[in-house]
Design a protein around this motif. Structure first.
Motif, mmCIF file in Angstrom:
data_model
loop_
_atom_site.group_PDB
_atom_site.id
_atom_site.type_symbol
_atom_site.label_atom_id
_atom_site.label_comp_id
_atom_site.label_asym_id
_atom_site.label_seq_id
_atom_site.Cartn_x
_atom_site.Cartn_y
_atom_site.Cartn_z
ATOM 1 N N LYS A 252 54.492 11.313 43.889
ATOM 2 C CA LYS A 252 53.117 10.719 44.015
ATOM 3 C C LYS A 252 53.201 9.344 44.260
ATOM 4 C CE LYS A 252 50.108 13.550 43.956
ATOM 5 N NZ LYS A 252 49.685 14.262 45.357
ATOM 6 N N LEU B 233 47.650 15.748 40.050
ATOM 7 C CA LEU B 233 48.082 17.158 40.060
ATOM 8 C C LEU B 233 47.045 18.157 39.830
ATOM 9 C CD1 LEU B 233 51.688 16.560 38.532
ATOM 10 C CD2 LEU B 233 51.093 16.814 40.924
ATOM 11 N N ALA B 234 46.265 17.659 39.060
ATOM 12 C CA ALA B 234 45.039 18.404 38.865
ATOM 13 C C ALA B 234 44.135 18.620 39.875
ATOM 14 C CB ALA B 234 44.287 17.865 37.454
ATOM 15 N N TYR C 110 58.358 13.279 39.963
ATOM 16 C CA TYR C 110 57.690 13.740 38.706
ATOM 17 C C TYR C 110 58.418 15.362 38.807
ATOM 18 C CZ TYR C 110 54.601 16.338 42.102
ATOM 19 O OH TYR C 110 54.064 17.036 43.223
ATOM 20 N N HIS C 111 59.148 15.714 39.886
ATOM 21 C CA HIS C 111 59.860 17.014 39.646
ATOM 22 C C HIS C 111 60.772 17.015 40.878
ATOM 23 C CE1 HIS C 111 60.229 21.433 39.089
ATOM 24 N NE2 HIS C 111 59.989 21.661 40.386
ATOM 25 N N LEU D 62 49.366 10.594 37.387
ATOM 26 C CA LEU D 62 49.881 11.763 37.940
ATOM 27 C C LEU D 62 49.216 12.900 37.484
ATOM 28 C CD1 LEU D 62 52.584 12.923 39.334
ATOM 29 C CD2 LEU D 62 53.584 12.611 37.029
ATOM 30 N N GLU D 63 48.711 13.041 36.210
ATOM 31 C CA GLU D 63 47.879 14.144 35.820
ATOM 32 C C GLU D 63 46.751 14.517 36.577
ATOM 33 O OE1 GLU D 63 45.236 15.162 31.990
ATOM 34 O OE2 GLU D 63 47.198 14.160 31.307
ATOM 35 N N ASP D 64 46.067 13.395 36.802
ATOM 36 C CA ASP D 64 44.613 13.419 37.626
ATOM 37 C C ASP D 64 44.944 14.050 38.884
ATOM 38 O OD1 ASP D 64 43.437 12.589 35.319
ATOM 39 O OD2 ASP D 64 43.010 10.408 36.206
ATOM 40 N N TYR E 273 51.677 5.649 44.121
ATOM 41 C CA TYR E 273 50.793 5.165 43.110
ATOM 42 C C TYR E 273 50.680 3.590 43.740
ATOM 43 C CZ TYR E 273 49.405 3.193 38.503
ATOM 44 O OH TYR E 273 48.808 2.709 37.413
ATOM 45 N N HIS F 243 50.538 5.435 34.654
ATOM 46 C CA HIS F 243 51.386 6.179 35.550
ATOM 47 C C HIS F 243 50.985 7.687 35.135
ATOM 48 C CE1 HIS F 243 54.035 2.676 36.017
ATOM 49 N NE2 HIS F 243 53.824 2.925 37.266
ATOM 50 N N LEU F 244 51.223 7.906 33.887
ATOM 51 C CA LEU F 244 51.191 9.457 33.572
ATOM 52 C C LEU F 244 49.740 9.901 33.710
ATOM 53 C CD1 LEU F 244 53.204 9.293 30.244
ATOM 54 C CD2 LEU F 244 53.602 10.052 32.560
ATOM 55 N N GLN F 245 48.588 9.154 33.446
ATOM 56 C CA GLN F 245 47.317 9.511 33.752
ATOM 57 C C GLN F 245 46.915 9.731 35.223
ATOM 58 O OE1 GLN F 245 44.693 10.054 31.115
ATOM 59 N NE2 GLN F 245 44.061 11.151 33.035
#
Length: 118
Positions: A30, A111-112, A43-44, A107-109, A32, A103-105
């Motif tokens: 993603k 992907l959701a 991330y994958h 990414l979570e947002d 950023y 970064h993690l937040q």
């Protein structure tokens, strides 16, 4: 031997490994821009099981990270494979950005939101 190609697919935010034109692996990211400089959060990374053990994940990672550096973007390694790759390839150290809670937040947002659209 079957022709193997690695390409950047910016519309899908990923680098892909293709065999005979068919995708058999990817390094997903993603984009950023909240860190003061543009970055790619990897991330994958995955290679289809039947193509394992051929070094394709390493080739994919090298192409993805080289492209990221050439584009002037920071590398944010959330993906376990990319993290492991970076430990062995110190030439990317100057472009690597430490993973933060922001970064993690993000990414979570992201992907959701993608899952909600699907």
């Amino acid at each position: 031997m079957t022709e193997i190609t690695i390409r950047h697919n910016p519309a899908r935010e990923r680098f892909e490994v293709l065999v005979a034109g068919n995708p058999i692996g990817k390094a997903a990211y993603k984009t950023y821009d909240g860190g003061g400089s543009p970055q790619r959060i990897f991330y994958h990374t995955v290679i289809n099981e039947e193509y394992g053990g051929q070094g394709l994940a390493g080739k994919l990672a090298a192409v993805a990270l080289d492209d990221t550096v050439e584009a002037g973007l920071g590398i944010v390694p959330v993906c376990p494979y990319i993290k492991k790759f970076l430990v062995k390839h110190l030439e990317y150290a100057g472009s690597t950005v430490a993973v933060t809670p922001a970064h993690l937040q993000f990414l979570e947002d992201a992907l959701a939101a993608r899952a909600a659209r699907a």
